[in-house]
Design a protein around this motif. Structure first.
Motif, short mmCIF file in Angstrom:
data_model
loop_
_atom_site.label_atom_id
_atom_site.label_comp_id
_atom_site.label_asym_id
_atom_site.label_seq_id
_atom_site.Cartn_x
_atom_site.Cartn_y
_atom_site.Cartn_z
N TYR A 29 0.86 -1.18 0.00
CA TYR A 29 0.00 0.00 0.00
C TYR A 29 0.90 1.23 0.00
CZ TYR A 29 -3.32 3.46 1.75
OH TYR A 29 -4.08 4.59 1.91
N GLU A 78 -7.78 -8.59 0.68
CA GLU A 78 -7.54 -9.18 -0.64
C GLU A 78 -6.47 -8.37 -1.34
OE1 GLU A 78 -10.78 -10.48 -3.20
OE2 GLU A 78 -12.14 -9.87 -1.59
N VAL A 79 -5.62 -9.06 -2.10
CA VAL A 79 -4.56 -8.41 -2.86
C VAL A 79 -4.53 -8.96 -4.27
CG1 VAL A 79 -3.14 -7.94 -0.82
CG2 VAL A 79 -2.84 -10.08 -2.06
N ASP A 80 -3.84 -8.25 -5.18
CA ASP A 80 -3.69 -8.78 -6.53
C ASP A 80 -2.45 -9.69 -6.59
OD1 ASP A 80 -1.39 -7.15 -6.77
OD2 ASP A 80 -2.40 -5.67 -8.04
N GLU A 81 -2.09 -10.13 -7.78
CA GLU A 81 -0.97 -11.08 -7.94
C GLU A 81 0.38 -10.47 -7.55
OE1 GLU A 81 -1.75 -8.90 -11.69
OE2 GLU A 81 -3.01 -10.17 -10.46
N ASN A 82 0.46 -9.16 -7.42
CA ASN A 82 1.69 -8.49 -6.98
C ASN A 82 1.60 -8.02 -5.53
OD1 ASN A 82 3.04 -8.67 -9.53
ND2 ASN A 82 1.67 -7.09 -10.27
N SER A 114 -11.13 -3.61 -0.16
CA SER A 114 -10.88 -4.91 0.47
C SER A 114 -9.98 -4.72 1.68
CB SER A 114 -10.23 -5.87 -0.53
OG SER A 114 -11.09 -6.11 -1.60
N LEU A 127 -6.18 -4.13 -2.80
CA LEU A 127 -7.31 -3.87 -3.68
C LEU A 127 -8.28 -2.93 -2.96
CD1 LEU A 127 -7.95 -7.48 -5.04
CD2 LEU A 127 -6.79 -5.59 -6.19
N ASN A 160 -0.54 -6.10 -4.22
CA ASN A 160 -1.08 -4.76 -4.07
C ASN A 160 -2.47 -4.80 -3.45
OD1 ASN A 160 1.11 -3.25 -5.28
ND2 ASN A 160 0.47 -4.16 -7.21
#
Length: 120
Positions: free
Chosen positions: A53, A79-83, A90, A87, A85
Motif C-alpha cells: 500500500y 484481498e490483494v492482486d498477484e503483486n 478490500s 485492492l 497490491n
C-alpha cells in the motif's frame, strides 16, 4: 453476525439440511482467539499475510494511511492482486489479537528469502 437462508435448490445439489434453514436466522460468533478484521469494508475475515500500500510492504496490521478520525485503529488488506497490491475496498479494522507493522519500502533489496520486517 446473522445469516438468513433465503432459498435452496435440489437441482444444484444443495446440502440436505439446507431446506430446514430456509427463512431461519443463524447466529454466528467471530473468534476472539485469532487475528481477524472486526469492522471496515470487509469483516469478519483474515488479513492478507502480505500486502502493499502506497509503496510500502506490510506483513501485519498497520495504522499507515489512516486519518486522525480513525483514532489509532489498525487496518489490513483482506484481498490483494498477484503483486500483493492492496485492492481498494478490500480492507478491515484489525482485532486486538493482531500485530502491528510499520511496513518497509517496496524498492528495498531483501537480504534473504526470509526477510520479514514485522508480521504475524
Amino acid at each position: 453476525c446473522k445469516l438468513t437462508a433465503m432459498f435452496t435448490s435440489s437441482e444444484s445439489g444443495s446440502i440436505k439440511f439446507a431446506d430446514k434453514l430456509v427463512d431461519k436466522t443463524i447466529n454466528c460468533i467471530v473468534s476472539t482467539e485469532s487475528c481477524l478484521t472486526n469492522n471496515g469494508s470487509d469483516f469478519p475475515t483474515k488479513c492478507a499475510p502480505t500486502f502493499r500500500y502506497e509503496d510500502r510492504e506490510y506483513h501485519a496490521c498497520t495504522d499507515q494511511g489512516l486519518s486522525e478520525e480513525d483514532d489509532g485503529r489498525l487496518w489490513c488488506a483482506t484481498e490483494v492482486d498477484e503483486n500483493f497490491n492492496f485492492l481498494p475496498g478490500s480492507w478491515g479494522y484489525c482485532s486486538s489479537k493482531c500485530s502491528y507493522c510499520a511496513g518497509s519500502p517496496v524498492n528495498v533489496t531483501k537480504k534473504s528469502n526470509f526477510f520479514r520486517p514485522c508480521g504475524y
